[in-house]
Enzyme design. Structure first.
Site, PDB file in Angstrom:
ATOM      1  N   SER A 141      72.432  -9.121   1.901  1.00 47.08           N
ATOM      2  CA  SER A 141      71.033  -9.537   1.848  1.00 47.08           C
ATOM      3  C   SER A 141      70.132  -8.597   1.043  1.00 47.08           C
ATOM      4  CB  SER A 141      70.467  -9.750   3.261  1.00 47.08           C
ATOM      5  OG  SER A 141      71.190 -10.767   3.925  1.00 47.08           O
ATOM      6  N   HIS A 184      86.587  -8.948  -0.946  1.00 38.11           N
ATOM      7  CA  HIS A 184      85.322  -9.380  -0.355  1.00 38.11           C
ATOM      8  C   HIS A 184      85.603  -9.869   1.075  1.00 38.11           C
ATOM      9  CE1 HIS A 184      81.713 -11.680   0.468  1.00 38.11           C
ATOM     10  NE2 HIS A 184      81.131 -10.964  -0.472  1.00 38.11           N
ATOM     11  N   GLU A 190      79.763  -3.525   2.320  1.00 38.02           N
ATOM     12  CA  GLU A 190      79.021  -4.728   2.709  1.00 38.02           C
ATOM     13  C   GLU A 190      79.224  -5.021   4.191  1.00 38.02           C
ATOM     14  OE1 GLU A 190      78.345  -7.414  -0.951  1.00 38.02           O
ATOM     15  OE2 GLU A 190      80.288  -7.933  -0.111  1.00 38.02           O
ATOM     16  N   GLU A 199      84.698 -12.345   2.632  1.00 42.75           N
ATOM     17  CA  GLU A 199      85.024 -13.782   2.734  1.00 42.75           C
ATOM     18  C   GLU A 199      86.495 -14.016   2.384  1.00 42.75           C
ATOM     19  OE1 GLU A 199      81.777 -15.012   0.231  1.00 42.75           O
ATOM     20  OE2 GLU A 199      80.391 -14.389   1.801  1.00 42.75           O
ATOM     21  N   GLY A 220      74.505 -12.724   3.762  1.00 43.52           N
ATOM     22  CA  GLY A 220      74.005 -14.095   3.823  1.00 43.52           C
ATOM     23  C   GLY A 220      73.199 -14.384   5.086  1.00 43.52           C
ATOM     24  N   ASN A 224      76.996 -11.663  -7.337  1.00 39.46           N
ATOM     25  CA  ASN A 224      78.181 -12.382  -6.859  1.00 39.46           C
ATOM     26  C   ASN A 224      77.752 -13.832  -6.639  1.00 39.46           C
ATOM     27  OD1 ASN A 224      80.429 -13.366  -5.613  1.00 39.46           O
ATOM     28  ND2 ASN A 224      80.251 -12.110  -3.764  1.00 39.46           N
ATOM     29  N   TRP A 225      78.091 -14.675  -7.603  1.00 37.50           N
ATOM     30  CA  TRP A 225      77.645 -16.078  -7.505  1.00 37.50           C
ATOM     31  C   TRP A 225      78.407 -16.850  -6.439  1.00 37.50           C
ATOM     32  CZ3 TRP A 225      77.091 -18.176 -13.265  1.00 37.50           C
ATOM     33  CH2 TRP A 225      76.056 -17.474 -13.898  1.00 37.50           C
ATOM     34  N   GLY A 239      74.557 -11.466  -3.371  1.00 38.81           N
ATOM     35  CA  GLY A 239      74.939 -12.870  -3.330  1.00 38.81           C
ATOM     36  C   GLY A 239      73.733 -13.773  -3.576  1.00 38.81           C
ATOM     37  N   GLY A 240      73.145 -14.259  -2.485  1.00 42.53           N
ATOM     38  CA  GLY A 240      72.061 -15.249  -2.557  1.00 42.53           C
ATOM     39  C   GLY A 240      70.976 -14.938  -3.589  1.00 42.53           C
TER      40      GLY A 240
HETATM   41  P1  PGA Z   1      74.244 -11.792   0.177  1.00 45.02           P
HETATM   42  O1  PGA Z   1      75.807 -11.644  -0.205  1.00 45.02           O
HETATM   43  O2  PGA Z   1      73.488 -10.960  -0.802  1.00 45.02           O
HETATM   44  O3  PGA Z   1      73.961 -13.264   0.069  1.00 45.02           O
HETATM   45  O4  PGA Z   1      74.101 -11.286   1.584  1.00 45.02           O
HETATM   46  C1  PGA Z   1      76.330 -10.410  -0.595  1.00 45.02           C
HETATM   47  C2  PGA Z   1      77.806 -10.539  -0.882  1.00 45.02           C
HETATM   48  O5  PGA Z   1      78.512 -11.201  -0.084  1.00 45.02           O
HETATM   49  O6  PGA Z   1      78.321 -10.008  -1.884  1.00 45.02           O
END
Ligand code: PGA
Length: 253
Positions: A215, A97, A169, A99, A175, A9-10, A236-237
């Site tokens: 993470s 998601h 998640e 966010e 993050g 997930n960029w 993500g990261g």
């Molecule tokens: P992260 O993000 O790996 O940076 O914790 C995961 C995501 O939000 O899909």
């Protein structure tokens, strides 16, 4: 055998040139995916066509959008329809998601509408669920996640459900560098599967891929993915670095 998926997930990161290079670098690394394993890249909308062109002909690699709208077409300036994604050949869409839920107030009902429209256009939703820290601390994460799933997915038929991927998640792990322990992940993934087993039967639930997100890194992917009910990750990261994400791909069971 259910699918094992490493999904990148960029988010809102990388320029077009950086994204192209990252995809080239990852595709060039050896990962040797088995026929039940997939690598998925959820890239920003403006890069979908580029990414789709780069993976064409690579059987186990797919492109995802990070969002879509809940209407078919029309006067919705700035939004992207599922039909547009379908016309690009996109296979997956990340839906709900945390966010999106938090910053754009996306409700369970609104997400149910997005899921419906994705299925109508034969695009697989990667449906995200997960609790915030206060809910985890209160010990009510199971009830919270059950409600998210029931309100957005339980209207589907068993046949439709087979086209869904779930991503659990925990918001407190996204993050933050804080990962759920593999026992915590296994426990709630097993609970999620049991919910679907109760509603749709054991066979349907056993076929459902449930990814862990929060993470995930090269260093913890293997242990997480080894858990019986963890079928890969939404990352993500660590997906912004070719070698790191490739280690995650090669950690799939
Ligand atoms: P992260 O993000 O790996 O940076 O914790 C995961 C995501 O939000 O899909």
């Amino acid at each position: 055998m259910r699918k094992q998926i490493a999904a990148a997930n960029w988010k809102m990161n990388l320029t077009l040139q950086q994204g192209e290079k990252l995809l080239d670098d990852i595709i060039a690394l050896p990962h040797d995916l088995k026929e039940y394993q997939q690598a998925v890249f959820a890239v920003p909308f403006p890069y979908l066509a580029m990414a789709q062109a780069k993976i064409s002909g690579k059987g186990s690699v797919f492109i995802a959008a990070q969002n879509c709208y809940n209407k078919k077409s029309g006067a919705f300036t700035g939004e992207t329809s599922v039909e547009m994604l379908q016309s690009l050949g996109i296979s997956y869409v990340v839906i709900g998601h945390s966010e999106r839920r938090e910053y754009f107030n996306e409700s369970n009902q609104f997400l149910a509408e997005k899921v419906n429209i994705c299925l109508e256009y034969h695009i697989h939703p990667i449906f995200c669920c997960g609790e915030a820290l206060n809910i985890r601390e209160a010990g009510t994460q199971n009830e919270f996640v059950a409600r998210q799933l029931e309100e957005s997915l339980f209207h589907l038929s068993a046949e439709q459900l087979q086209n869904i991927v779930i991503a659990y998640e925990p918001i407190w792990a996204i993050g933050t560098g804080k990962t759920a322990t593999s026992e915590q992940a296994q426990e709630i993934h097993a609970f999620i599967r049991s919910l679907f087993a109760k509603k749709y039967g054991e066979a349907v639930a056993q076929n459902l891929s449930v990814l862990y997100g929060g993470s995930v890194k090269g260093s913890n992917a293997k242990e997480l993915f080894l858990q019986l009910d963890v079928d890969g990750g939404l990352v993500g990261g660590a997906s912004l670095n070719a070698e790191e994400f490739n280690t995650i791909i090669t950690s799939l069971k």
